[in-house]
Design a protein around this motif. Structure first.
Motif, short mmCIF file in Angstrom:
data_model
loop_
_atom_site.label_atom_id
_atom_site.label_comp_id
_atom_site.label_asym_id
_atom_site.label_seq_id
_atom_site.Cartn_x
_atom_site.Cartn_y
_atom_site.Cartn_z
N LEU A 282 0.80 -1.35 0.05
CA LEU A 282 0.09 0.09 -0.06
C LEU A 282 0.80 1.33 -0.08
N VAL A 283 1.95 0.95 0.14
CA VAL A 283 3.11 2.28 0.18
C VAL A 283 4.35 2.10 -0.80
N ASP A 284 4.97 3.23 -1.32
CA ASP A 284 5.80 3.23 -2.13
C ASP A 284 7.21 2.20 -1.79
N ASP A 285 7.34 2.27 -0.27
CA ASP A 285 8.60 1.71 -0.05
C ASP A 285 8.81 1.52 1.64
N MET A 286 9.74 0.44 1.87
CA MET A 286 9.53 -0.10 3.06
C MET A 286 11.29 0.39 3.55
N GLU A 287 11.63 0.44 4.89
CA GLU A 287 12.78 0.52 5.32
C GLU A 287 13.18 -0.17 6.82
N LEU A 288 14.20 -0.41 7.31
CA LEU A 288 14.68 -0.75 8.51
C LEU A 288 15.23 0.23 9.46
N LEU A 289 15.14 -0.22 10.54
CA LEU A 289 15.60 0.74 11.57
C LEU A 289 16.87 1.25 11.28
N ILE A 290 17.92 0.51 10.83
CA ILE A 290 19.32 0.96 10.72
C ILE A 290 19.46 1.89 9.51
N ASP A 291 18.16 1.85 8.66
CA ASP A 291 18.53 2.89 7.53
C ASP A 291 18.10 4.19 8.14
N VAL A 292 17.46 4.47 9.22
CA VAL A 292 17.23 5.78 9.66
C VAL A 292 18.07 6.44 10.76
N LEU A 293 19.03 5.49 11.04
CA LEU A 293 19.92 6.07 12.25
C LEU A 293 20.86 7.29 11.66
N PRO A 294 21.42 8.10 12.25
CA PRO A 294 22.16 9.10 11.63
C PRO A 294 23.42 8.57 11.25
N LYS A 295 24.10 9.29 10.46
CA LYS A 295 25.41 9.19 9.65
C LYS A 295 26.33 8.93 10.74
N GLY A 296 27.04 7.90 10.73
CA GLY A 296 28.33 7.62 11.51
C GLY A 296 27.91 6.92 12.78
N SER A 297 26.42 6.22 13.16
CA SER A 297 26.05 5.60 14.05
C SER A 297 26.70 4.38 14.15
N MET A 298 26.89 3.78 15.39
CA MET A 298 27.29 2.37 15.54
C MET A 298 26.55 1.42 16.14
N ALA A 299 26.79 0.10 15.88
CA ALA A 299 25.86 -0.92 16.82
C ALA A 299 26.34 -1.74 17.60
N VAL A 300 25.88 -2.01 18.71
CA VAL A 300 26.47 -3.01 19.65
C VAL A 300 25.46 -4.19 19.81
N VAL A 301 26.06 -5.38 19.29
CA VAL A 301 25.22 -6.59 19.83
C VAL A 301 25.38 -7.11 21.05
N CYS A 302 24.56 -7.25 21.95
CA CYS A 302 24.82 -7.93 23.21
C CYS A 302 24.49 -9.38 23.24
N ASP A 303 25.24 -10.01 23.52
CA ASP A 303 25.38 -11.50 23.26
C ASP A 303 25.09 -12.02 21.83
#
Length: 358
Positions: A282-303
């Motif tokens: 029903l919409v043009d496009d979908m995205e993920l949370l990591i797509d909207v994080l500010p430029k230069g963001s980092m991820a820490v995966v716990c366990d």
């Protein structure tokens, strides 16, 4: 309780200091840290504070995300730490997520896309804590650009325009506000229950001027303390019934008569339970949370091992329920709401940031 001093002491640990330095320099894309679970909040807080970059902390479950966020709020300014909850439903189920869950998600996305420097509660974010389920789930693109309905004491606003904006944001007009996502109008008084608030708010107009904004109790409707930050009401649904969405629903109803009951109501502009399951078509496009994080963001995966296992389990469970739904359809039940897109996004969390915690 603030534990900022304790963070200073823990941040001097050699391994943690090396990881923070690597994140600051940006010359190492992946760092493994081994330590007790109790040290995870200090790692995330040190990375966010000392690098100045937004950190996405990924946990295996929603409960772990809540616990981690609570611990981080004692190490960092509480307003800079947010949780990004997942839906309580599977992507293809004919059930809508709760309005408070949607409101919390949209509030986070709004802060990531358009932080306000003049208000800590809607300002920049240092840490986003999210369970893997919310990291994997595709969402409608551009949710962070949706304008919340905002009012402050002394502001000039047309009450009729505000009512239209609340209706467009999927708030239900009622006689008496009792639940999140509802609003009521009585003369020059507007009652609104945003999904992100503990209590509803009462806005008193004098003509077109906002004279006062207070919280009030649902039980007896009596006014409480003044709302210092005014009214900030994000939408209550992640799929809004715009003209484009309604047109697409009408076209799809003709092509897929088995979904005619659901799509027909959407085409008429009626919000129905479970309509979010059809968002991908029903919409043009979908995205993920990591797509909207500010430029230069980092991820820490716990366990990381538990997170990977949980991600695989979520995908498998979604497929099992989908197959069971189609089996029920063959026996005369309702067809599940499916689309050509996968129920969960690709596993893009592995190696997306400088740190994982074992």
């Amino acid at each position: 309780m603030s534990l900022h001093g304790l963070l200073d002491a823990v941040a001097k640990d050699a391994a943690l200091a090396e990881a923070v330095q690597a994140a600051t320099d940006g010359n190492r894309m992946h760092v493994d840290l081994v330590g007790p679970p109790a040290a995870r909040p200090f790692t995330v807080a040190a990375l966010a504070r000392d690098t100045g970059r937004t950190v996405l902390a990924v946990t295996a479950t929603g409960r772990e995300a809540e616990d981690l966020a609570a611990a981080l709020r004692s190490l960092l300014p509480p307003d800079r730490v947010v949780e990004y909850p997942s839906w309580e439903t599977l992507p293809h189920e004919r059930l809508s997520p709760r309005s408070d869950t949607v409101g919390r998600r949209l509030a986070v996305l709004r802060r990531l896309a358009h932080p306000r420097a003049d208000d800590p509660e809607t300002g920049p974010v240092s840490v986003v804590v999210a369970p893997i389920r919310s990291v994997l789930q595709p969402q409608v693109k551009g949710l962070g650009d949706l304008e919340p309905v905002a009012l402050r004491t002394g502001q000039t606003a047309d009450l009729g325009t505000i009512v239209e904006a609340l209706s467009a944001a999927a708030y239900a007009r009622v006689e008496l506000v009792e639940k999140r996502g509802e609003f009521a109008v009585r003369g020059g008084i507007l009652d609104v229950f945003p999904p992100t608030e503990e209590h509803p708010l009462r806005v008193e107009f004098w003509g077109d001027d906002v004279e006062e904004i207070r919280y009030f109790k649902v039980a007896d409707q009596r006014s409480l303390e003044v709302a210092e930050h005014g009214l900030w009401a994000p939408p209550c649904r992640e799929l809004l019934l715009t003209d484009d969405v309604r047109e697409r629903a009408a076209a799809l109803a003709e092509a897929h008569p088995e979904l005619g009951e659901l799509l027909g109501k959407i085409a008429e502009g009626i919000a129905v339970e479970g309509m979010e399951s059809l968002a991908p078509v029903l919409v043009d496009d979908m995205e993920l949370l990591i797509d909207v994080l500010p430029k230069g963001s980092m991820a820490v995966v716990c366990d990381p091992e538990r997170v990977r296992t949980r991600a695989a389990d979520l995908v498998a469970t979604s497929q099992e329920f989908l197959q069971a739904s189609w089996a029920a359809t063959a026996g005369g039940g309702e067809a599940p709401s499916t689309s050509t897109r996968p129920p969960c996004g690709p596993s893009r969390t592995s190696g997306t940031g400088p740190a994982s915690w074992r």
